[in-house]
Structures are given as structure tokens and as C-alpha cells.
Design an enzyme around this catalytic site. Structure first.
Site, PDB file in Angstrom:
ATOM      1  N   GLU A  56     -49.078  56.366  56.398  1.00 52.87           N
ATOM      2  CA  GLU A  56     -50.395  56.525  55.803  1.00 52.87           C
ATOM      3  C   GLU A  56     -50.716  56.026  54.332  1.00 52.87           C
ATOM      4  O   GLU A  56     -49.884  55.824  53.701  1.00 52.87           O
ATOM      5  CB  GLU A  56     -50.658  58.043  55.422  1.00 52.87           C
ATOM      6  CG  GLU A  56     -50.689  59.037  56.991  1.00 52.87           C
ATOM      7  CD  GLU A  56     -50.281  60.440  56.925  1.00 52.87           C
ATOM      8  OE1 GLU A  56     -50.739  61.067  57.555  1.00 52.87           O
ATOM      9  OE2 GLU A  56     -49.960  60.891  55.755  1.00 52.87           O
ATOM     10  N   ASP A 227     -49.696  68.782  59.217  1.00 53.35           N
ATOM     11  CA  ASP A 227     -50.578  67.755  58.434  1.00 53.35           C
ATOM     12  C   ASP A 227     -50.754  66.350  59.049  1.00 53.35           C
ATOM     13  O   ASP A 227     -51.066  65.378  58.689  1.00 53.35           O
ATOM     14  CB  ASP A 227     -49.699  67.467  57.069  1.00 53.35           C
ATOM     15  CG  ASP A 227     -48.288  66.829  57.280  1.00 53.35           C
ATOM     16  OD1 ASP A 227     -48.047  66.773  58.628  1.00 53.35           O
ATOM     17  OD2 ASP A 227     -47.620  66.364  56.197  1.00 53.35           O
TER      18      ASP A 227
END
Ligand code: NAD
Length: 342
Positions: A56, A227
Site C-alpha cells: 500500500e 485492515d
């Protein structure tokens, strides 16, 4: 030149300053940055998924400073001798776009995640909380325990992990720091008499790590392991009984425990509580849930906190990350120059 803080110097910084004081300092910075939420240019993080995990990029900026973090999440990594989460981060000057600060963020992420949990717990947990259930005893776990002692006075952690060696490691690290560590027999047993429940497990699945039946009125849930899309920890009915607080709603709807709920499920964005616009905990009986996914503002806060603290010390090195020709139009000439050739 760009300033750089690497692994060795970040470790020295933690040793010099102490984990607890750093977490408290970052928590204060996170809280202050959430208060000025509207001055940030925000977006969901950019995620590249594979069957093994996710990589990410987490960008954010205010009128002066741009930050991004590179971070991965690979739950199967520890079985292969790698960590689940690693990271590094960058600050850049918005006025000319130059990167000004680069830092190690594997340890800094653990510190900032714990600091954010702490800052949120100050708003949501009962002030008389003393016992925490810690479900998941991996890399994040000790940082979380220390954070809750710093802001709430948590002195007892009851730990559960599917890996007995992780529990043993967690106890070995926490007991010398003065924590009372109790070893649970399963997740349900870990929650016995808990005032705060932290879930920090890693599994690429919609797991039910924490059951509704194990959540008593008055408890604060600090759920940090869910998450990613398809990666959650809580039995969905817990959310129906809880008041749910999120960092940045668009990102949490994609990545958090909220995935199990319809798009109009009611949540509160934390900045409104930090700014005093909405209440946090309203009674001793509230079940409060921090559905944490990790948002870029927390990395921004942590990077600035670190930079402010180490600037001018020997913990910072200058690195020549950016080519700087004397004539800004003569990059080609620079490649031929003695400086360029060094
Ligand atoms: P880690 O791999 O070091 O530790 C995870 C632990 O969870 C392991 O010890 C594993 O045995 C245990 N576990 C897995 N499934 C379990 C289950 N069902 N019950 C009990 N224990 C179980 O990972 P980490 O670095 O400590 O991170 C923990 C989680 O937190 C990860 O999912 C990571 O993605 C997440 N994380 C979130 C944030 C955030 O800001 N919200 C920040 C960092 C990490």
C-alpha cells in the site's frame, strides 16, 4: 540534501527517549492533527493485492507538507521468516516538491499505531480501565500494551495467540517492564474481566477472533488487525451493540470491520470527537469500538514528530537522493559533472 533516519538511528532514538514517552508524544501529535482534519488533502490508500498480501501507498498533505508511507501486510510472512508489516516513509516540501525527510517506518508504524490507539482510548475508554485483553501477540502487541499503560494506567494484560511461542515472547518482553501478564487459554478466556480488548491478529480471512458473547457493556474495543478487504476480526453483531468510531470513513468502509455492514451503517469519524464537535464515550455502559485500519494522517504525525525530535542531532544523516544541478535546466550537464560522477 535529504535527511534520513534509518533502522540503527531509529533504534537509538527509541532507546534514548523510551518507548512510552515516544508513544505519548506521537499520541499528542496525532490528536492535534486530527483536530485540524479539514486542512488535510485526504484519500483512501492505494492498495495492490496479491494472494499473499497487500502493498500500500498512503499519501496525505497539508498546505506545507506532503507525506507518504510505503507499507506491506503479508500475514503468511512470519512462517517464512519475514515480518507481516514493513514500511518506510517520506516527507516532502509542498512548495517545491522536493523530498526532505526519509525514515524507517516498520518500528515507527508500530509506535504510531499504538499512539493512535492511545489517543483514541483517551476519548473512548473508561478512565478506570486497568485490565486489557490482548488477542494477537505478534509485532504490534507490546507497543499496544505500553500505549495503554501510558494513557490509561493498564497494568494487567491477559494474552491469547494461536501461537504459544508468540505468547511466551510477549510475556518475556512485557514482564520486565512491570506488566502483570496472564496467559489465556483462548480468546474468550482472554476477555475475562477486561476493560479494554485489543485485537491485533494477522490472517487473510474474515475471521471471528472476538465473539459478541465475550464483549461486556462498558468495554472499549481497540480492533487493529482488520485492515484489508476480506480481513476482519470481529463477529459482526458486535458492531450492532457498539458505538463505532473510524479514522476516515471512505477507507474504513473498504478495509475495516465495517465491511460486514451496509453502506449506511452509522459511524462517527474520530476527528469530530478530537475537535469536540461530537461526544466520545457517553456512559460507563457504552461499548466503544475503534475500528482501526491505519490512516495516512497518523504517519504524517509520526514522521513530523520524529523529524522535529531528531533534527540537528547525530541521528540524522544527509543523503543525496535528489540530483541538484547548479543550473536547474542543465540536468544533462550535471550527469557529466564531477559532482554527478562521484
Ligand atoms: P504479526 O504477524 O507479527 O502478529 C500477528 C499475530 O496474530 C501472530 O502471532 C499470529 O499467531 C496471531 N494470530 C493469527 N490469527 C489468530 C487468531 N485467530 N487468534 C489469535 N491469534 C492469532 O502481525 P503484527 O505486525 O503484530 O500485526 C497485527 C495485525 O495488525 C495485522 O493484521 C496488521 O495488518 C495489523 N496492523 C494494523 C495497523 C493499523 O493501523 N490498524 C497497523 C499495523 C498493523
Amino acid at each position: 540534501m535529504t535527511e534520513f533516519v534509518g533502522v540503527r538511528d531509529l533504534t537509538r532514538w527509541i532507546a534514548d527517549r523510551g518507548t512510552g514517552p515516544i508513544i505519548r508524544g506521537i499520541a499528542d501529535r496525532v490528536a492535534a492533527d486530527f483536530v485540524r482534519w479539514q486542512s488535510f488533502d485526504k484519500r483512501e490508500r492505494v492498495a495492490s493485492h496479491t494472494p499473499f498480501g497487500v502493498i500500500e501507498l498512503m499519501p496525505i498533505s497539508d498546505p506545507d507538507s506532503y507525506a507518504f508511507k510505503y507499507v506491506n501486510g503479508h500475514p503468511f510472512n512470519p512462517a517464512r521468516g519475514y515480518q507481516t508489516v514493513t514500511a518506510f516513509g517520506v516527507l516532502a516540501d509542498v512548495h517545491n516538491g522536493y523530498p526532505v525527510f526519509v525514515a524507517e517506518m516498520t518500528m515507527l508504524t508500530a509506535l504510531r499505531t499504538a499512539a493512535t490507539s492511545a489517543a483514541v482510548a483517551r476519548l473512548l475508554a473508561r478512565p478506570d480501565s486497568r485490565r486489557m485483553a490482548l488477542i494477537g501477540a505478534g509485532s504490534q502487541s507490546e507497543f499496544q500494551a505500553i500505549a495503554f499503560r501510558e494513557v490509561l494506567g493498564i497494568d494487567t494484560v491477559r494474552v491469547w495467540d494461536t501461537d504459544p511461542a508468540a505468547i511466551e515472547k510477549c510475556a518475556r518482553n512485557l514482564e520486565p517492564l512491570g506488566f502483570r501478564v496472564e496467559v489465556a487459554t483462548d480468546a474468550s478466556d482472554a476477555t475475562r474481566n477486561a476493560d479494554v480488548i485489543t485485537t491485533c491478529t494477522a490472517d487473510k480471512a474474515n475471521a471471528i477472533v472476538l465473539r459478541d458473547a465475550d464483549v461486556r457493556p462498558g468495554v472499549h474495543l481497540n480492533a487493529i488487525g482488520g485492515d484489508c478487504p476480506g480481513k476482519t476480526e470481529l463477529e459482526p453483531s458486535i458492531l450492532d451493540r457498539a458505538r463505532v468510531f473510524v479514522e476516515y470513513e471512505p477507507q474504513t468502509r473498504i478495509e475495516g470491520e465495517l465491511q460486514s455492514k451496509p453502506a449506511d451503517f452509522e459511524v462517527t469519524e474520530l476527528w469530530e470527537v478530537f475537535a469536540g464537535r461530537l461526544p466520545g464515550r457517553t456512559s460507563d455502559g457504552d461499548i466503544t469500538l475503534f475500528d482501526s485500519v491505519g490512516f495516512a494522517i497518523e504517519d504524517f504525525s509520526a514522521l513530523h514528530y520524529l523529524r522535529d525530535d531528531v533534527t540537528g542531532t547525530e541521528l540524522v544523516a544527509d543523503i543525496d537522493l535528489v540530483a541538484e544541478p547548479e543550473n536547474p535546466k542543465d540536468l544533462f550537464g550535471f550527469t557529466m559533472s564531477p559532482v554527478g560522477l562521484v
